[in-house]
Scaffold this motif. Structure first.
Motif, mmCIF file in Angstrom:
data_model
loop_
_atom_site.group_PDB
_atom_site.id
_atom_site.type_symbol
_atom_site.label_atom_id
_atom_site.label_comp_id
_atom_site.label_asym_id
_atom_site.label_seq_id
_atom_site.Cartn_x
_atom_site.Cartn_y
_atom_site.Cartn_z
ATOM 1 N N UNK A 77 25.270 29.177 36.471
ATOM 2 C CA UNK A 77 24.836 30.578 36.402
ATOM 3 C C UNK A 77 23.597 30.787 37.262
ATOM 4 N N UNK A 78 22.641 29.858 37.143
ATOM 5 C CA UNK A 78 21.417 29.959 37.928
ATOM 6 C C UNK A 78 21.696 29.822 39.421
ATOM 7 N N UNK A 79 22.584 28.894 39.770
ATOM 8 C CA UNK A 79 22.881 28.663 41.185
ATOM 9 C C UNK A 79 23.617 29.855 41.799
ATOM 10 N N UNK A 80 24.477 30.485 41.027
ATOM 11 C CA UNK A 80 25.135 31.693 41.525
ATOM 12 C C UNK A 80 24.109 32.792 41.784
ATOM 13 N N UNK A 81 23.142 32.946 40.865
ATOM 14 C CA UNK A 81 22.098 33.958 41.047
ATOM 15 C C UNK A 81 21.270 33.673 42.298
ATOM 16 N N UNK A 82 20.971 32.411 42.529
ATOM 17 C CA UNK A 82 20.222 32.028 43.730
ATOM 18 C C UNK A 82 21.042 32.339 44.978
ATOM 19 N N UNK A 83 22.345 32.045 44.932
ATOM 20 C CA UNK A 83 23.220 32.343 46.063
ATOM 21 C C UNK A 83 23.254 33.827 46.390
ATOM 22 N N UNK A 84 23.318 34.664 45.352
ATOM 23 C CA UNK A 84 23.318 36.114 45.553
ATOM 24 C C UNK A 84 22.006 36.564 46.186
ATOM 25 N N UNK A 103 23.870 24.279 45.386
ATOM 26 C CA UNK A 103 23.229 25.593 45.333
ATOM 27 C C UNK A 103 23.555 26.410 46.578
ATOM 28 N N UNK A 104 23.418 25.807 47.750
ATOM 29 C CA UNK A 104 23.707 26.529 48.988
ATOM 30 C C UNK A 104 25.191 26.873 49.111
ATOM 31 N N UNK A 105 26.057 26.112 48.443
ATOM 32 C CA UNK A 105 27.481 26.463 48.434
ATOM 33 C C UNK A 105 27.688 27.879 47.891
ATOM 34 N N UNK A 106 26.861 28.273 46.932
ATOM 35 C CA UNK A 106 27.006 29.608 46.340
ATOM 36 C C UNK A 106 26.558 30.710 47.293
ATOM 37 N N UNK A 107 25.796 30.363 48.318
ATOM 38 C CA UNK A 107 25.485 31.359 49.358
ATOM 39 C C UNK A 107 26.761 31.702 50.114
ATOM 40 N N UNK A 108 27.515 30.679 50.491
ATOM 41 C CA UNK A 108 28.758 30.897 51.239
ATOM 42 C C UNK A 108 29.715 31.809 50.480
ATOM 43 N N UNK A 109 29.739 31.705 49.167
ATOM 44 C CA UNK A 109 30.655 32.503 48.351
ATOM 45 C C UNK A 109 30.285 33.985 48.348
ATOM 46 N N UNK A 110 29.074 34.315 48.818
ATOM 47 C CA UNK A 110 28.605 35.704 48.785
ATOM 48 C C UNK A 110 28.663 36.397 50.146
ATOM 49 N N UNK A 111 29.306 35.773 51.135
ATOM 50 C CA UNK A 111 29.197 36.280 52.507
ATOM 51 C C UNK A 111 30.417 37.039 53.016
ATOM 52 N N UNK A 112 31.449 37.189 52.225
ATOM 53 C CA UNK A 112 32.693 37.741 52.748
ATOM 54 C C UNK A 112 32.569 39.193 53.209
ATOM 55 N N UNK A 130 34.819 29.233 53.833
ATOM 56 C CA UNK A 130 34.761 30.295 54.844
ATOM 57 C C UNK A 130 35.826 30.167 55.924
ATOM 58 N N UNK A 131 36.748 29.224 55.785
ATOM 59 C CA UNK A 131 37.695 28.924 56.854
ATOM 60 C C UNK A 131 38.595 30.115 57.182
ATOM 61 N N UNK A 132 38.841 30.981 56.210
ATOM 62 C CA UNK A 132 39.747 32.114 56.444
ATOM 63 C C UNK A 132 39.005 33.393 56.844
ATOM 64 N N UNK A 133 37.721 33.297 57.094
ATOM 65 C CA UNK A 133 36.966 34.454 57.594
ATOM 66 C C UNK A 133 37.029 34.473 59.120
ATOM 67 N N UNK A 134 36.510 35.550 59.718
ATOM 68 C CA UNK A 134 36.444 35.599 61.179
ATOM 69 C C UNK A 134 35.057 35.221 61.697
ATOM 70 N N UNK A 135 34.236 34.599 60.837
ATOM 71 C CA UNK A 135 32.924 34.138 61.279
ATOM 72 C C UNK A 135 33.083 33.005 62.291
ATOM 73 N N UNK A 136 32.127 32.914 63.197
ATOM 74 C CA UNK A 136 32.063 31.736 64.046
ATOM 75 C C UNK A 136 31.420 30.615 63.239
ATOM 76 N N UNK A 137 32.142 29.511 63.077
ATOM 77 C CA UNK A 137 31.659 28.409 62.244
ATOM 78 C C UNK A 137 31.467 27.172 63.114
#
Length: 254
Positions: A77-84, A103-112, A130-137
Motif C-alpha cells: 500500500x505504501x509503495x503504491x502511494x509512493x509510485x503515484x 518501490x520504483x516498479x510502482x512508478x511504472x504502473x502509473x505511467x500509462x 511497459x512493453x505494450x506502450x508506445x514509450x521509447x524504452x
C-alpha cells in the motif's frame, strides 16, 4: 513496575512500530526522560534495540538484502502511494530513469496515461510492465542479476555518456542524514552512482522502513539527491531531522 518488566514492554511496543520516540515512552509508562534513556541504553547493550534520533527501534537482524519477491508484497500500500506521488513529477515528453526495485516498479504502473516518454531502466519487471506502450524504452546492457530481475552494467557494454536524463528515480535500502543513501549490492550501486551523475533531478523512492539505516554500499550523500519520496508512516522526529538538509522530503499519503 519493575525495570525488567518495563523493558520487556518497551521491546513489545517496538515490535508494533518502526520507531518509538522518547516522549511516547515517557507517556506510555509515566516515567522521566532519564529513566527512558537508562532503559534504552540497557536494551541497546543487550542487543535488543537500536537507538535512533529521538527514540529507538528494534535492532535490524537482517544480514543481507531481502529477495525481490518478498519486497514486492511487503508494504505494498505504501509503495503504491509512493509510485503515484513520483508519477506526478513526470511530464509528457520527459526522459526518465526507473531503477530496479519493488518501490520504483510502482512508478511504472502509473505511467500509462503519459505521452512521449523515454524510459531508461535496468529493471526487467519495469520493461515487462511497459512493453505494450508506445514509450521509447532503453534497457541498459550488462549481466542479468537473476534474484533481483535486473541488469547490472559494464562500461564496455553500455555507454552512459550519451544519456541526457531529466529525472531519475532511484531505490535505496538505507537512508540517513549523515551518510545519505546506501544499498546492498556493489554492481547495482555503481549503476546508480553513474545515473545520479547523468541526471538533472534525482528522486529517491523508498518506504519509511529504509530510514535511519546504513547498509553495505554508499550510493550518494544527500546533497546529490533533490527529492526523497516516502510514505506517510515516517516518524515525525525522523522527518524533522531532514529539514536541515537541502533535500526535499515528500510524504505520499496512502
Amino acid at each position: 513496575m519493575l525495570p525488567s518488566e518495563r523493558q520487556k514492554k518497551i521491546v513489545g511496543l517496538l515490535a508494533t512500530k518502526d520507531v518509538i520516540t522518547i516522549s511516547e515512552l515517557m507517556a506510555a509508562f509515566d516515567i522521566s526522560i532519564e529513566t527512558v534513556r537508562r532503559d534504552l541504553n540497557l536494551l541497546e547493550k543487550q542487543g535488543s534495540i537500536q537507538k535512533v534520533y529521538g527514540g529507538a527501534k528494534l535492532k535490524d537482524i537482517s544480514l543481507g538484502e531481502p529477495t525481490l519477491e518478498n519486497r514486492m508484497v511487503d508494504r505494498i500500500v505504501q509503495k503504491k502511494a509512493i509510485g503515484i506521488k513520483c508519477s506526478q513529477f513526470i511530464n509528457d515528453g520527459d526522459c526518465i530513469f526507473i531503477d530496479s526495485g519493488s518501490t520504483t516498479f510502482h512508478i511504472a504502473k502509473q505511467l500509462t496515461h503519459k505521452k512521449n516518454l523515454t524510459i531508461i531502466t535496468n529493471s526487467i519487471p519495469v520493461v515487462n510492465e511497459l512493453i505494450n506502450t508506445d514509450f521509447e524504452i532503453i534497457i541498459i546492457g550488462g549481466k542479468i542479476r537473476h534474484n533481483e530481475r535486473s541488469v547490472v552494467t559494464y562500461d564496455y557494454i553500455f555507454n552512459f555518456a550519451g544519456l541526457n536524463i531529466q529525472k531519475s528515480f532511484i531505490c535505496a535500502s538505507g537512508i540517513t542524514v549523515e551518510n545519505g543513501v546506501s544499498d546492498f549490492n556493489m554492481q547495482e550501486a555503481v549503476t546508480r552512482k553513474i545515473i545520479i551523475e547523468r541526471s538533472k533531478e534525482v528522486f529517491v523512492a523508498a518506504d519509511s522502513s529504509k530510514f535511519l539505516r546504513d547498509v553495505t554500499i554508499n550510493i550518494a550523500p544527500l546533497d546529490k539527491i533533490n527529492y526523497l519520496i516516502t510514505d506517510s508512516q515516517l516518524n515525525r522526529n525522523i522527518a524533522s531531522s531532514f529539514k536541515k538538509t537541502k533535500t526535499m522530503l515528500i510524504l505520499a499519503e496512502d
